[in-house]
Design a protein around this motif. Sequence first.
Motif, PDB file in Angstrom:
ATOM      1  N   TYR A  96       4.494   7.823  -8.407  1.00  0.00           N
ATOM      2  CA  TYR A  96       3.768   8.867  -9.394  1.00  0.00           C
ATOM      3  C   TYR A  96       3.608   8.138 -10.531  1.00  0.00           C
ATOM      4  O   TYR A  96       3.087   8.977 -11.427  1.00  0.00           O
ATOM      5  CB  TYR A  96       4.646  10.133  -9.084  1.00  0.00           C
ATOM      6  CG  TYR A  96       4.521  10.703  -7.819  1.00  0.00           C
ATOM      7  CD1 TYR A  96       3.292  11.363  -7.400  1.00  0.00           C
ATOM      8  CD2 TYR A  96       5.631  10.826  -6.950  1.00  0.00           C
ATOM      9  CE1 TYR A  96       3.255  12.043  -6.086  1.00  0.00           C
ATOM     10  CE2 TYR A  96       5.392  11.465  -5.765  1.00  0.00           C
ATOM     11  CZ  TYR A  96       4.195  12.101  -5.224  1.00  0.00           C
ATOM     12  OH  TYR A  96       4.245  12.808  -4.131  1.00  0.00           O
ATOM     13  N   CYS A 118       0.762  -1.125   0.072  1.00  0.00           N
ATOM     14  CA  CYS A 118       0.303  -0.071   0.223  1.00  0.00           C
ATOM     15  C   CYS A 118       0.759   1.186  -0.002  1.00  0.00           C
ATOM     16  O   CYS A 118       0.658   2.067  -0.690  1.00  0.00           O
ATOM     17  CB  CYS A 118      -0.947  -0.032   1.293  1.00  0.00           C
ATOM     18  SG  CYS A 118      -1.865   1.519   1.362  1.00  0.00           S
ATOM     19  N   TRP A 119       2.030   1.197   0.721  1.00  0.00           N
ATOM     20  CA  TRP A 119       2.753   2.458   0.965  1.00  0.00           C
ATOM     21  C   TRP A 119       3.380   2.481  -0.304  1.00  0.00           C
ATOM     22  O   TRP A 119       3.679   3.572  -0.907  1.00  0.00           O
ATOM     23  CB  TRP A 119       3.805   2.206   1.803  1.00  0.00           C
ATOM     24  CG  TRP A 119       4.909   3.342   2.227  1.00  0.00           C
ATOM     25  CD1 TRP A 119       4.658   4.547   2.816  1.00  0.00           C
ATOM     26  CD2 TRP A 119       6.015   3.647   1.421  1.00  0.00           C
ATOM     27  NE1 TRP A 119       5.980   5.299   2.535  1.00  0.00           N
ATOM     28  CE2 TRP A 119       6.468   4.688   1.510  1.00  0.00           C
ATOM     29  CE3 TRP A 119       6.809   2.478   0.602  1.00  0.00           C
ATOM     30  CZ2 TRP A 119       7.857   5.155   1.318  1.00  0.00           C
ATOM     31  CZ3 TRP A 119       8.043   3.151   0.291  1.00  0.00           C
ATOM     32  CH2 TRP A 119       8.479   4.442   0.469  1.00  0.00           C
ATOM     33  N   GLU A 148       2.533   1.773  -3.130  1.00  0.00           N
ATOM     34  CA  GLU A 148       1.642   2.182  -4.444  1.00  0.00           C
ATOM     35  C   GLU A 148       1.236   3.755  -4.255  1.00  0.00           C
ATOM     36  O   GLU A 148       1.356   4.655  -5.219  1.00  0.00           O
ATOM     37  CB  GLU A 148       0.343   1.573  -4.225  1.00  0.00           C
ATOM     38  CG  GLU A 148      -0.709   1.962  -5.339  1.00  0.00           C
ATOM     39  CD  GLU A 148      -2.161   0.934  -5.223  1.00  0.00           C
ATOM     40  OE1 GLU A 148      -3.225   1.465  -5.519  1.00  0.00           O
ATOM     41  OE2 GLU A 148      -1.850  -0.272  -5.169  1.00  0.00           O
ATOM     42  N   GLU A 149       1.146   4.294  -2.894  1.00  0.00           N
ATOM     43  CA  GLU A 149       0.775   5.581  -2.451  1.00  0.00           C
ATOM     44  C   GLU A 149       1.959   6.607  -2.913  1.00  0.00           C
ATOM     45  O   GLU A 149       1.824   7.485  -3.066  1.00  0.00           O
ATOM     46  CB  GLU A 149       0.278   5.836  -1.021  1.00  0.00           C
ATOM     47  CG  GLU A 149      -0.798   5.059  -0.773  1.00  0.00           C
ATOM     48  CD  GLU A 149      -1.219   5.215   0.647  1.00  0.00           C
ATOM     49  OE1 GLU A 149      -0.474   5.605   1.548  1.00  0.00           O
ATOM     50  OE2 GLU A 149      -2.372   4.377   1.148  1.00  0.00           O
ATOM     51  N   ALA A 150       3.307   6.052  -2.772  1.00  0.00           N
ATOM     52  CA  ALA A 150       4.464   6.576  -2.976  1.00  0.00           C
ATOM     53  C   ALA A 150       4.931   6.721  -4.390  1.00  0.00           C
ATOM     54  O   ALA A 150       5.907   7.475  -4.508  1.00  0.00           O
ATOM     55  CB  ALA A 150       5.837   6.120  -2.177  1.00  0.00           C
ATOM     56  N   GLU A 202       1.959  17.822  -5.408  1.00  0.00           N
ATOM     57  CA  GLU A 202       2.074  17.440  -4.242  1.00  0.00           C
ATOM     58  C   GLU A 202       3.157  17.525  -3.410  1.00  0.00           C
ATOM     59  O   GLU A 202       3.066  17.948  -2.167  1.00  0.00           O
ATOM     60  CB  GLU A 202       1.661  15.785  -4.086  1.00  0.00           C
ATOM     61  CG  GLU A 202       1.529  15.247  -2.777  1.00  0.00           C
ATOM     62  CD  GLU A 202       1.404  13.721  -2.888  1.00  0.00           C
ATOM     63  OE1 GLU A 202       2.143  12.945  -2.066  1.00  0.00           O
ATOM     64  OE2 GLU A 202       0.315  13.390  -3.849  1.00  0.00           O
TER      65      GLU A 202
END
Length: 89
Positions: free
Chosen positions: A15, A8-9, A11-13, A35
Amino acid sequence: MMQERAECWLEEATYGMVTVGERGQIVIPAEARRELGIEPGDKLIIMRHPVYAGFVAFKMQSIREFLEMFQREVERLESQFAQSGGEGE
Protein backbone atom coordinates in the motif's frame (compact mmCIF):
# COMPACT_ATOMS: atom_id res chain seq x y z
CA MET A 1 8.01 -17.36 -14.07
CA MET A 2 7.74 -18.00 -10.31
CA GLN A 3 9.81 -14.87 -9.53
CA GLU A 4 7.56 -12.76 -11.77
CA ARG A 5 4.46 -13.96 -9.89
CA ALA A 6 6.13 -13.23 -6.54
CA GLU A 7 7.09 -9.72 -7.68
CA CYS A 8 3.56 -9.11 -8.98
CA TRP A 9 2.08 -10.32 -5.69
CA LEU A 10 4.38 -8.07 -3.66
CA GLU A 11 3.45 -5.08 -5.78
CA GLU A 12 -0.28 -5.79 -5.41
CA ALA A 13 0.04 -6.37 -1.64
CA THR A 14 1.93 -3.12 -0.98
CA TYR A 15 0.00 0.00 0.00
CA GLY A 16 3.00 2.30 0.24
CA MET A 17 5.26 3.54 2.99
CA VAL A 18 4.54 5.24 6.31
CA THR A 19 6.71 7.12 8.78
CA VAL A 20 6.75 6.31 12.47
CA GLY A 21 6.00 9.43 14.49
CA GLU A 22 7.67 10.51 17.73
CA ARG A 23 5.02 8.70 19.77
CA GLY A 24 5.42 5.47 17.76
CA GLN A 25 2.27 6.05 15.73
CA ILE A 26 1.75 5.27 12.06
CA VAL A 27 -1.08 6.20 9.70
CA ILE A 28 -2.64 3.31 7.78
CA PRO A 29 -2.89 4.42 4.14
CA ALA A 30 -6.43 5.31 3.02
CA GLU A 31 -6.36 2.72 0.22
CA ALA A 32 -5.54 -0.02 2.75
CA ARG A 33 -8.30 1.12 5.11
CA ARG A 34 -10.81 1.25 2.28
CA GLU A 35 -9.86 -2.11 0.75
CA LEU A 36 -9.64 -3.91 4.08
CA GLY A 37 -12.68 -2.27 5.63
CA ILE A 38 -10.76 -0.76 8.55
CA GLU A 39 -12.93 1.81 10.29
CA PRO A 40 -12.26 4.15 13.22
CA GLY A 41 -12.61 2.18 16.45
CA ASP A 42 -11.73 -1.20 14.87
CA LYS A 43 -9.37 -3.33 16.94
CA LEU A 44 -6.24 -4.61 15.23
CA ILE A 45 -3.87 -7.28 16.49
CA ILE A 46 -0.19 -6.58 15.83
CA MET A 47 2.02 -9.66 15.60
CA ARG A 48 5.79 -9.91 15.27
CA HIS A 49 6.86 -11.54 12.03
CA PRO A 50 8.31 -14.96 12.89
CA VAL A 51 11.45 -14.50 10.75
CA TYR A 52 12.01 -10.90 9.72
CA ALA A 53 12.29 -7.69 11.74
CA GLY A 54 8.76 -6.48 11.19
CA PHE A 55 5.14 -7.01 12.07
CA VAL A 56 1.78 -7.77 10.52
CA ALA A 57 -1.57 -6.35 11.57
CA PHE A 58 -4.96 -8.03 11.35
CA LYS A 59 -8.46 -6.93 12.20
CA MET A 60 -9.58 -8.84 15.30
CA GLN A 61 -12.76 -9.93 13.51
CA SER A 62 -10.68 -11.37 10.66
CA ILE A 63 -8.60 -13.42 13.13
CA ARG A 64 -11.79 -14.70 14.79
CA GLU A 65 -13.29 -15.69 11.42
CA PHE A 66 -10.06 -17.43 10.40
CA LEU A 67 -9.86 -19.37 13.68
CA GLU A 68 -13.51 -20.43 13.42
CA MET A 69 -12.95 -21.63 9.84
CA PHE A 70 -9.75 -23.40 10.88
CA GLN A 71 -11.56 -25.13 13.77
CA ARG A 72 -14.34 -26.33 11.44
CA GLU A 73 -11.75 -27.70 9.01
CA VAL A 74 -9.88 -29.52 11.79
CA GLU A 75 -13.15 -31.08 12.99
CA ARG A 76 -14.03 -32.12 9.42
CA LEU A 77 -10.63 -33.74 8.95
CA GLU A 78 -10.86 -35.52 12.32
CA SER A 79 -14.29 -36.85 11.39
CA GLN A 80 -13.07 -37.96 7.99
CA PHE A 81 -10.05 -39.66 9.58
CA ALA A 82 -12.24 -41.45 12.15
CA GLN A 83 -14.64 -42.66 9.45
CA SER A 84 -11.78 -44.08 7.42
CA GLY A 85 -10.74 -46.21 10.39
CA GLY A 86 -7.75 -44.09 11.24
CA GLU A 87 -5.69 -45.18 8.23
CA GLY A 88 -2.39 -43.44 7.75
CA GLU A 89 -1.18 -43.39 11.34
